[in-house]
Design a protein around this motif. Structure first.
Motif, short mmCIF file in Angstrom:
data_model
loop_
_atom_site.label_atom_id
_atom_site.label_comp_id
_atom_site.label_asym_id
_atom_site.label_seq_id
_atom_site.Cartn_x
_atom_site.Cartn_y
_atom_site.Cartn_z
N GLN A 51 0.95 -1.24 0.00
CA GLN A 51 0.08 0.10 -0.01
C GLN A 51 0.88 1.34 -0.12
O GLN A 51 0.58 2.25 -0.84
N LEU A 52 2.03 1.24 0.76
CA LEU A 52 2.69 2.50 0.88
C LEU A 52 3.51 2.69 -0.59
O LEU A 52 3.71 3.62 -1.24
N ARG A 53 3.98 1.52 -1.12
CA ARG A 53 4.55 1.58 -2.39
C ARG A 53 3.57 2.14 -3.50
O ARG A 53 3.93 3.08 -4.18
N ALA A 54 2.35 1.93 -3.53
CA ALA A 54 1.25 2.09 -4.25
C ALA A 54 1.09 3.51 -4.18
O ALA A 54 1.00 4.58 -5.11
N LEU A 55 1.22 4.18 -2.81
CA LEU A 55 0.64 5.53 -2.63
C LEU A 55 1.79 6.40 -2.95
O LEU A 55 1.62 7.62 -3.31
N LEU A 56 3.08 6.03 -2.61
CA LEU A 56 4.20 6.74 -2.93
C LEU A 56 4.16 6.75 -4.78
O LEU A 56 4.62 7.93 -5.16
N ALA A 57 3.96 5.90 -5.36
CA ALA A 57 3.89 5.78 -6.67
C ALA A 57 3.10 7.07 -7.18
O ALA A 57 3.43 7.79 -8.20
N VAL A 58 2.03 6.87 -6.60
CA VAL A 58 0.86 7.91 -6.93
C VAL A 58 1.29 9.36 -6.56
O VAL A 58 1.39 10.16 -7.41
N HIS A 59 1.54 9.54 -5.37
CA HIS A 59 1.94 10.83 -4.72
C HIS A 59 3.21 11.42 -5.44
O HIS A 59 3.12 12.67 -5.94
N GLU A 60 4.35 10.89 -5.48
CA GLU A 60 5.41 11.37 -6.05
C GLU A 60 5.57 11.92 -7.38
O GLU A 60 6.15 12.90 -7.67
N THR A 61 4.85 10.66 -8.13
CA THR A 61 4.75 10.75 -9.68
C THR A 61 3.70 12.09 -10.11
O THR A 61 4.22 12.93 -10.87
N ALA A 62 2.76 12.04 -9.26
CA ALA A 62 1.90 13.22 -9.46
C ALA A 62 2.47 14.57 -9.13
O ALA A 62 2.29 15.68 -9.73
N GLU A 63 3.03 14.79 -7.98
CA GLU A 63 3.78 15.83 -7.52
C GLU A 63 4.83 16.31 -8.84
O GLU A 63 4.85 17.48 -9.11
N GLU A 64 5.50 15.27 -9.28
CA GLU A 64 6.70 15.78 -10.20
C GLU A 64 5.92 16.19 -11.61
O GLU A 64 6.26 17.15 -12.16
N MET A 65 4.78 15.53 -11.95
CA MET A 65 4.14 15.89 -13.15
C MET A 65 3.16 17.26 -12.89
O MET A 65 2.98 17.91 -13.91
N ILE A 66 2.42 17.25 -12.12
CA ILE A 66 1.41 18.34 -11.74
C ILE A 66 1.84 19.58 -11.00
O ILE A 66 1.79 20.66 -11.48
N VAL A 67 2.59 19.44 -9.96
CA VAL A 67 2.88 20.34 -8.92
C VAL A 67 4.33 20.97 -9.47
O VAL A 67 4.19 22.23 -9.37
N ARG A 68 5.41 20.17 -9.80
CA ARG A 68 6.66 21.04 -10.05
C ARG A 68 6.56 22.01 -11.17
O ARG A 68 7.21 23.25 -10.75
#
Ligand code: FE2
Ligand code: FE2
Length: 190
Positions: A51-68
């Motif tokens: 669950q942690l891996r899945a959430l990190l995949a979503v969270h950090e990838t989305a930050e990189e692509m949307i937020v950065r």
């Protein structure tokens, strides 16, 4: 912010659907999942790590692509690049962690060090990037980023209800981390 409770309190002050609100809620959930991984045993430990891996995949990838891209303009180029670099490093550590035996002494030692770097990274975002985003973006822009972020949340069970065994979400969560990241990227580029 030094705890999941404080992150949830800060999130609750922001408008529903605001990108920073969703990110803060995810940070709180990441902290909870690290605690679960460390305290659980056997199969439950493995499930919490998935669950942690899945959430990190979503969270950090989305930050990189949307937020950065927005953070580059509001918090500055240097700040955004430092956070991207930390996320890149975290991806490499995760790829090593998922090859280890769970439970195992080596895994336990590595997960504790990994938790520290992920939390340090999240606190940097909360101190620099998130306030700059809220300052420098319009409410409409924050909502639009939030809507895109929510799209990726559907890919992974980021909320605490259990995933039905054999469901697409359950299958996805047990695959390698790198392929989870690819799926999130695909979802965001389409
Ligand atoms: Fe991040
Ligand atoms: Fe984050």
């Amino acid at each position: 912010m030094s705890s999941a409770t404080m992150e949830r309190q800060e999130a609750a002050k922001l408008p529903e659907g605001d990108v920073v609100r969703i990110l803060l809620e995810q940070h709180a959930r990441i902290r909870d999942l690290f605690a679960d991984v460390k305290s659980a045993q056997g199969e439950q430990k493995k499930q919490a790590f998935d669950q942690l891996r899945a959430l990190l995949a979503v969270h950090e990838t989305a930050e990189e692509m949307i937020v950065r891209p927005a953070a580059k303009k509001t918090a500055g180029e240097k700040e955004a690049e430092a956070r991207n670099r930390e996320e890149e490093e975290a991806n490499q550590v995760l790829a090593e962690l998922e090859k280890m035996d769970i439970p195992g002494a080596e895994f336990d030692a590595r997960i504790a060090a990994f938790e520290k770097s992920v939390i340090d990274h999240a606190e940097h975002e909360e101190q620099e990037e998130f306030p700059a985003l809220r300052e420098g973006c319009t409410e409409d822009e924050l909502q639009r980023m939030g809507t895109r972020l929510k799209l990726t949340e559907k890919l992974a069970p980021t909320h605490p209800h259990p995933t039905a065994a054999g469901s697409p979400a359950a299958q996805w969560m047990t695959g390698p981390f790198a392929s989870m990241v690819d799926r999130v990227k695909d979802a965001l580029s389409s």
